[in-house]
Design a protein around this motif. Structure first.
Motif, short mmCIF file in Angstrom:
data_model
loop_
_atom_site.label_atom_id
_atom_site.label_comp_id
_atom_site.label_asym_id
_atom_site.label_seq_id
_atom_site.Cartn_x
_atom_site.Cartn_y
_atom_site.Cartn_z
N ILE A 18 0.83 -1.21 0.00
CA ILE A 18 0.00 0.00 0.00
C ILE A 18 0.86 1.27 0.00
O ILE A 18 0.67 2.16 -0.85
N PRO A 19 1.84 1.40 0.91
CA PRO A 19 2.72 2.58 0.83
C PRO A 19 3.50 2.64 -0.48
O PRO A 19 3.78 3.75 -0.98
N PHE A 20 3.83 1.48 -1.02
CA PHE A 20 4.58 1.48 -2.28
C PHE A 20 3.73 2.05 -3.42
O PHE A 20 4.23 2.83 -4.25
N LEU A 21 2.46 1.66 -3.48
CA LEU A 21 1.59 2.15 -4.55
C LEU A 21 1.26 3.63 -4.39
O LEU A 21 0.87 4.28 -5.38
N ARG A 22 1.41 4.16 -3.21
CA ARG A 22 1.13 5.57 -2.98
C ARG A 22 2.31 6.47 -3.26
O ARG A 22 2.18 7.69 -3.21
N LYS A 23 3.45 5.91 -3.53
CA LYS A 23 4.63 6.72 -3.81
C LYS A 23 4.45 7.47 -5.13
O LYS A 23 3.90 6.94 -6.09
N PRO A 24 4.91 8.71 -5.21
CA PRO A 24 4.82 9.46 -6.47
C PRO A 24 5.53 8.78 -7.63
O PRO A 24 5.06 8.83 -8.77
N GLN A 25 6.65 8.12 -7.32
CA GLN A 25 7.39 7.44 -8.37
C GLN A 25 6.59 6.28 -8.95
O GLN A 25 6.57 6.06 -10.17
N THR A 26 5.90 5.53 -8.09
CA THR A 26 5.07 4.42 -8.57
C THR A 26 3.90 4.94 -9.39
O THR A 26 3.54 4.35 -10.42
N ILE A 27 3.30 6.03 -8.97
CA ILE A 27 2.19 6.62 -9.73
C ILE A 27 2.66 7.08 -11.10
O ILE A 27 1.96 6.90 -12.12
N LEU A 28 3.87 7.64 -11.17
CA LEU A 28 4.41 8.03 -12.47
C LEU A 28 4.63 6.83 -13.38
O LEU A 28 4.40 6.91 -14.59
N ARG A 29 5.09 5.73 -12.81
CA ARG A 29 5.28 4.51 -13.62
C ARG A 29 3.95 4.08 -14.25
O ARG A 29 3.87 3.74 -15.43
N PHE A 85 9.07 -0.63 -12.93
CA PHE A 85 8.11 -0.90 -11.85
C PHE A 85 8.59 -2.11 -11.03
O PHE A 85 8.54 -2.09 -9.79
N ILE A 86 9.02 -3.15 -11.71
CA ILE A 86 9.54 -4.33 -11.00
C ILE A 86 10.84 -3.99 -10.26
O ILE A 86 11.08 -4.45 -9.14
N LEU A 87 11.67 -3.15 -10.90
CA LEU A 87 12.92 -2.75 -10.24
C LEU A 87 12.65 -1.95 -8.97
O LEU A 87 13.38 -2.10 -7.97
N ASP A 88 11.62 -1.13 -8.98
CA ASP A 88 11.26 -0.37 -7.78
C ASP A 88 10.86 -1.29 -6.63
O ASP A 88 11.09 -0.97 -5.46
N VAL A 89 10.24 -2.42 -6.97
CA VAL A 89 9.84 -3.36 -5.93
C VAL A 89 11.06 -3.98 -5.25
O VAL A 89 11.12 -4.12 -4.02
N TYR A 90 12.06 -4.34 -6.04
CA TYR A 90 13.25 -5.02 -5.50
C TYR A 90 14.37 -4.06 -5.13
O TYR A 90 15.37 -4.49 -4.54
#
Length: 230
Positions: A18-29, A85-90
């Motif tokens: 949930i915090p990951f999906l709320r990040k501005p960087q994730t939203i931009l992806r 997006f996958i790289l941001d997860v890891y």
């Protein structure tokens, strides 16, 4: 930002979706991902039309290169958005500072390159659309798709430019050395790198001597020999 290494904290933390999906960087992806789908989807679905013959031609001034360019850059941006997006997860799990730096530099270079390609694509598609004759459009077929491809190409320039700037900021941020606590360096020095010298028990300090070898049975007057008298 304190306590971070290229925009992420110390490796080993638990992943929180949930915090990951709320990040501005994730939203931009996700935004870049959607924009790319709109561009190549519009061209693939309604970007090729036919008027009098059964042959299909590109709606952008009958220039097949324009449609091919829009589809290609759309697919490139789609796969790049998915990869990052996958790289941001890891990324928070990467413990090596050098590997994090390489990942940020890769994103910086690729995002800047895609920003340039989207700019070229927007100018190319807009120019070819201006040269398209209204007589070539049968019942205004494909006009909305062409406008959507041009519009979202412009939006992609902005979104990928923002990603490029954020990647540059992460690179300039570098690594906060406070992540590496002094406990890692002082824990070994508390006991010392070498074992302590054994204490004396009262007898070790006394100097002991041994007789030289082969002298215990040494006879000062060997047998069979007499000292001559003068």
């Amino acid at each position: 930002m304190e306590g971070t290494s290229f925009g992420a904290g110390r490796a080993g933390g638990a992943f929180e979706p949930i915090p990951f999906l709320r990040k501005p960087q994730t939203i931009l992806r996700i935004i870049c991902w959607i924009f790319s789908i709109v561009v190549f989807g519009s061209i693939l679905n309604e970007g090729y039309i036919n008027s009098s013959s059964s042959a299909l031609y590109c709606i952008f001034n009958k220039n097949a290169n324009a449609c091919n360019y829009g589809i290609t850059i759309g697919f490139m941006a789609f796969f790049a958005s998915t990869f990052f997006f996958i790289l941001d997860v890891y990324f928070p799990q990467i413990s090596s500072v050098k590997d994090r730096k390489r990942a940020v530099l890769l994103e910086l270079g690729l995002a800047g390159f895609l920003t340039f390609l989207w700019f070229v694509g927007f100018c190319f598609l807009a120019n070819q659309w201006q040269q398209t004759k209204s007589s070539d459009l049968t019942f205004n077929q494909g006009a909305d798709a062409a406008r959507a491809a041009i519009s979202f190409s412009f939006f992609s320039i902005v979104s990928w430019a923002v990603i490029t700037v954020r990647a540059f900021q992460r690179y300039r941020m570098g690594t906060d050395m406070s992540l590496f606590t002094t406990d890692q360096f002082t824990s070994g020095s508390a006991t010392g790198p070498f074992p302590a010298y054994p204490a004396s028990n009262g007898t070790d300090g006394t100097k002991t001597y041994q007789s030289p070898p082969f002298t215990e049975n040494l006879d000062t007057s060997p047998k069979g020999y007499q000292i001559p008298s003068y």
